[in-house]
Motif scaffolding. Structure first.
Motif, PDB file in Angstrom:
ATOM      1  N   PHE A  45     -16.924   2.176   6.886  1.00 30.70           N
ATOM      2  CA  PHE A  45     -15.513   1.811   6.965  1.00 30.70           C
ATOM      3  C   PHE A  45     -15.338   0.551   7.813  1.00 30.70           C
ATOM      4  O   PHE A  45     -14.540  -0.333   7.487  1.00 30.70           O
ATOM      5  CB  PHE A  45     -14.709   2.962   7.552  1.00 30.70           C
ATOM      6  N   GLY A  46     -16.126   0.446   8.901  1.00 33.04           N
ATOM      7  CA  GLY A  46     -16.071  -0.757   9.735  1.00 33.04           C
ATOM      8  C   GLY A  46     -16.466  -2.002   8.960  1.00 33.04           C
ATOM      9  O   GLY A  46     -15.861  -3.066   9.119  1.00 33.04           O
ATOM     10  N   SER A  47     -17.490  -1.886   8.104  1.00 35.40           N
ATOM     11  CA  SER A  47     -17.904  -3.029   7.288  1.00 35.40           C
ATOM     12  C   SER A  47     -16.811  -3.422   6.302  1.00 35.40           C
ATOM     13  O   SER A  47     -16.557  -4.618   6.077  1.00 35.40           O
ATOM     14  CB  SER A  47     -19.192  -2.692   6.527  1.00 35.40           C
ATOM     15  N   PHE A  48     -16.178  -2.415   5.717  1.00 33.60           N
ATOM     16  CA  PHE A  48     -15.087  -2.709   4.777  1.00 33.60           C
ATOM     17  C   PHE A  48     -13.923  -3.407   5.476  1.00 33.60           C
ATOM     18  O   PHE A  48     -13.392  -4.410   4.977  1.00 33.60           O
ATOM     19  CB  PHE A  48     -14.602  -1.414   4.127  1.00 33.60           C
ATOM     20  N   ILE A  49     -13.536  -2.894   6.647  1.00 31.22           N
ATOM     21  CA  ILE A  49     -12.440  -3.513   7.393  1.00 31.22           C
ATOM     22  C   ILE A  49     -12.816  -4.924   7.825  1.00 31.22           C
ATOM     23  O   ILE A  49     -12.002  -5.847   7.798  1.00 31.22           O
ATOM     24  CB  ILE A  49     -12.072  -2.652   8.613  1.00 31.22           C
ATOM     25  N   GLU A  50     -14.076  -5.123   8.227  1.00 27.30           N
ATOM     26  CA  GLU A  50     -14.537  -6.467   8.588  1.00 27.30           C
ATOM     27  C   GLU A  50     -14.413  -7.403   7.381  1.00 27.30           C
ATOM     28  O   GLU A  50     -13.954  -8.542   7.510  1.00 27.30           O
ATOM     29  CB  GLU A  50     -15.984  -6.416   9.063  1.00 27.30           C
ATOM     30  N   LEU A  93     -16.747  -6.765   1.949  1.00 32.66           N
ATOM     31  CA  LEU A  93     -15.633  -6.024   1.355  1.00 32.66           C
ATOM     32  C   LEU A  93     -16.125  -5.018   0.322  1.00 32.66           C
ATOM     33  O   LEU A  93     -15.836  -3.812   0.401  1.00 32.66           O
ATOM     34  CB  LEU A  93     -14.664  -7.020   0.719  1.00 32.66           C
ATOM     35  N   LEU A  94     -16.906  -5.487  -0.655  1.00 29.34           N
ATOM     36  CA  LEU A  94     -17.381  -4.601  -1.718  1.00 29.34           C
ATOM     37  C   LEU A  94     -18.563  -3.751  -1.271  1.00 29.34           C
ATOM     38  O   LEU A  94     -18.707  -2.609  -1.714  1.00 29.34           O
ATOM     39  CB  LEU A  94     -17.743  -5.425  -2.954  1.00 29.34           C
ATOM     40  N   GLY A  95     -19.426  -4.313  -0.389  1.00 27.20           N
ATOM     41  CA  GLY A  95     -20.529  -3.508   0.119  1.00 27.20           C
ATOM     42  C   GLY A  95     -20.033  -2.305   0.903  1.00 27.20           C
ATOM     43  O   GLY A  95     -20.506  -1.176   0.709  1.00 27.20           O
ATOM     44  N   GLY A  96     -19.052  -2.525   1.772  1.00 26.08           N
ATOM     45  CA  GLY A  96     -18.484  -1.411   2.530  1.00 26.08           C
ATOM     46  C   GLY A  96     -17.776  -0.413   1.643  1.00 26.08           C
ATOM     47  O   GLY A  96     -17.898   0.800   1.818  1.00 26.08           O
ATOM     48  N   LEU A  97     -17.017  -0.919   0.661  1.00 24.65           N
ATOM     49  CA  LEU A  97     -16.274  -0.019  -0.229  1.00 24.65           C
ATOM     50  C   LEU A  97     -17.216   0.803  -1.100  1.00 24.65           C
ATOM     51  O   LEU A  97     -17.052   2.030  -1.228  1.00 24.65           O
ATOM     52  CB  LEU A  97     -15.324  -0.849  -1.099  1.00 24.65           C
ATOM     53  N   CYS A  98     -18.210   0.152  -1.714  1.00 19.40           N
ATOM     54  CA  CYS A  98     -19.177   0.895  -2.532  1.00 19.40           C
ATOM     55  C   CYS A  98     -19.945   1.902  -1.681  1.00 19.40           C
ATOM     56  O   CYS A  98     -20.159   3.051  -2.093  1.00 19.40           O
ATOM     57  CB  CYS A  98     -20.151  -0.068  -3.204  1.00 19.40           C
ATOM     58  N   GLY A  99     -20.357   1.468  -0.498  1.00 17.44           N
ATOM     59  CA  GLY A  99     -21.066   2.375   0.390  1.00 17.44           C
ATOM     60  C   GLY A  99     -20.238   3.584   0.766  1.00 17.44           C
ATOM     61  O   GLY A  99     -20.746   4.714   0.813  1.00 17.44           O
TER      62      GLY A  99
END
Length: 566
Positions: free
Chosen positions: A123-128, A276-282
């Motif tokens: 979630f932190g990666s997605f927010i970043e 954005l997409l890496g965090g969301l897919c993850g």
């Protein structure tokens, strides 16, 4: 090899290199040594850089003025992006969407190792990727505390993940603004692009972004495991590394679930999308797996009993007592605004669609500002800040917010953006003067002079040190974007002088600047502030310093091997 530069004014290359360090040293002394706020330190650094440019480098006053104006315009675009990113978060807070997102996470798994990986790493990666500028700390850290984590553990976890996703934060701002600004007006870069097989400067940025993503994917694979191992060692009842390492299968699975789509996005879509997409897919993959206990540890690890926590583990703000919003937003509806952001970014960045050319075409362009070689170009509609504001308006409508709630969100966002703006209004012009300081008598710009001096000392081993320079820039300046602005031209020059592909050296700079966010004073202060832990920043940095060294050293060594084989 490039011939040594001519100094023109009788000073040796070594003396000029030391003088070129002065603005950077001033920043370090004032921000770190004397602990001045950036709003006080950066004006002094700007004046020191301008003084050197005019009095030592012999830069024409018109060039200094043009660089300053260009810097002010770039700073304004950064403030606009910051405002839009924070506005979306505050709008979700007002609508109740952020509360719904937090509540959904609490039901995935009771194991604290699983929770911290999902919330901090994914979630932190997605927010970043969506917001950048330290916003993961503002979202993920209070969420962890709200789930029962010690405040100190939440802050350390939030800082450790400020590495892999950072280079592509706020829809790629550290690359598209930081590296682009750092290299954009450098004649050596333009000449190199023309001599290479690349069609234009934009292609160079995309190439650097792919290399950055590859290096991050390599080092980032171990970050979730490091996070849980540090957490169990420092905050577990047994104070054991092993408690964290026992979850290695799930940690590596969660890492790959993010880094593989992250790398694919960099190659296929460009620098706006990896985090954005890496965090969301993850998130989608790992939450699905965790609910089915796929690769999760057999035991369910918990913190020591709260009554035994030392005083410095807890903050003054009890996020667990956060007020439940009057209006209930469903978890799917809460995520829709971020889906809108991702969708708008995709359709406005894909070359095959007409929107990119249209939005870039509506731009403000000032060629040869004040009769110099410096040009200004801004496409307001193409900036990520515009996408964020469209998502804000959509959220207000979709979540049926009142005008008063939306107004509160915008006012808070405006105040936050203004607080960041004063330091940027001096930081970015300083960087622009630094870059555009080629002077009279054949003397080269400050970054190139530094490149000659450093290359003479480090020689072919420079790639190992390049990431640490990027980390130093982020530590001092408080931003990966600003670090890239300051040092991209410098790193490019070193690469040319030691005979390596300079795009790889710039990629190492960007990776190191991202890793530097782990120890960045500005980010640590922000993370501590949201849970009431101000004053304990030094303790946090001591815990995150070794992971920073791991990240910078591994990627530096990897880059060294790559350029040797290239």
């Amino acid at each position: 090899m490039v011939e040594p530069i001519s100094t023109g004014i009788g000073l040796s290359v070594g003396a000029l290199a030391l003088l070129a360090l002065v603005p950077i040293v001033v920043v370090g002394i004032l921000l770190v040594g004397l602990r001045w706020p950036a709003s006080r330190a950066m004006p002094v650094a700007y004046l020191s850089c301008v003084s050197l440019a005019l009095l030592v480098w012999g830069v024409p006053a018109a060039t200094v003025a043009a660089a300053t104006v260009n810097g002010l315009i770039v700073a304004a675009t950064l403030v606009f992006i910051i405002f839009g990113a924070i506005a979306l978060l505050n709008t979700l807070h007002e609508s109740g969407g952020l509360h719904a997102i937090r509540a959904a996470f609490s039901n995935v798994s009771p194991d604290r190792r699983v929770q911290v990986i999902i919330i901090a790493w994914l979630f932190g990666s997605f927010i970043e990727g969506a917001s950048g500028f330290g916003t993961p700390a503002a979202v993920a850290v209070p969420l962890l505390v709200g789930l029962g984590f010690p405040a100190l553990a939440a802050v350390i976890a939030g800082m450790l993940i400020q590495s892999t996703p950072v280079s592509f934060g706020a829809a790629g701002t550290p690359i598209l603004v930081g590296v682009a600004t750092g290299l954009g007006n450098d004649p050596a870069v333009s000449a190199w692009v023309q001599q290479s097989a690349l069609p234009d400067f934009g292609a160079l940025l995309r190439l650097i972004a792919i290399k950055v993503a590859l290096l991050h994917a390599l080092a980032g694979t171990l970050i979730p495991l490091i996070v849980i191992a540090v957490m169990t060692r420092l905050f577990g009842e047994n104070r054991s590394w092993r408690d964290g390492l026992r979850a290695w299968k799930f940690a590596l699975f969660a890492a790959v679930a993010m880094t593989v789509p992250y790398l694919i996005a960099a190659v296929v879509l460009g620098p706006e999308f990896p985090s954005l997409l890496g965090g969301l897919c993850g998130l989608m993959i790992v939450i699905w797996a965790a609910r089915r206990r796929f690769l999760t540890p057999v035991d369910e690890w918990q913190f020591a009993d709260r009554s035994s926590w030392p005083e410095d583990w807890s903050g003054l703000i009890d996020v667990r007592a956060e007020t439940v919003p009057d209006r209930q937003i469903g978890p799917v509806a809460a995520w829709v605004p971020y889906v809108v952001v991702a969708g708008l970014l995709v359709i406005t960045r894909v070359e095959a669609l007409p929107f990119k050319a249209f939005m870039q075409g509506l731009s403000l362009k000032i060629p040869e500002l004040f009769g110099t070689h410096i040009s200004v170009s801004v496409a307001p509609l193409y900036l990520p800040g515009t996408v964020f504001l469209v998502a804000v308006l959509f959220t207000a409508f979709f979540h049926r917010m009142s005008a008063a709630s939306l107004g509160r969100a915008m006012r808070r966002s405006g105040s936050a953006a203004l607080r960041a703006s004063f330091a940027l209004l001096f930081t970015v012009p300083m960087v622009q003067v630094f870059i555009n300081s080629a002077g009279s008598g054949g003397i080269q710009s400050m970054p190139i002079v530094l490149a000659d001096g450093v290359a003479a000392l480090a020689g072919g081993a420079w790639p190992v040190f390049a990431t640490f320079i990027g980390g130093l820039g982020a530590f001092v300046a408080g931003s990966n974007t600003v670090s890239n602005m300051m040092f991209s031209s410098f790193q490019f020059g070193v690469g040319q002088r030691i005979g390596y592909d300079p795009s790889w050296i710039v990629a190492l700079q960007a990776v190191g600047g991202a890793a530097g966010n782990m120890i960045c004073v500005h980010n640590v202060v922000a993370a501590c502030a949201v849970v009431g832990m101000l004053g304990r920043e030094g303790l946090v940095i001591r815990r995150t310093f070794l992971p920073f060294v791991y990240y910078a050293l591994l990627t530096g060594l990897a880059g060294f091997v790559i350029v040797l084989l290239d």
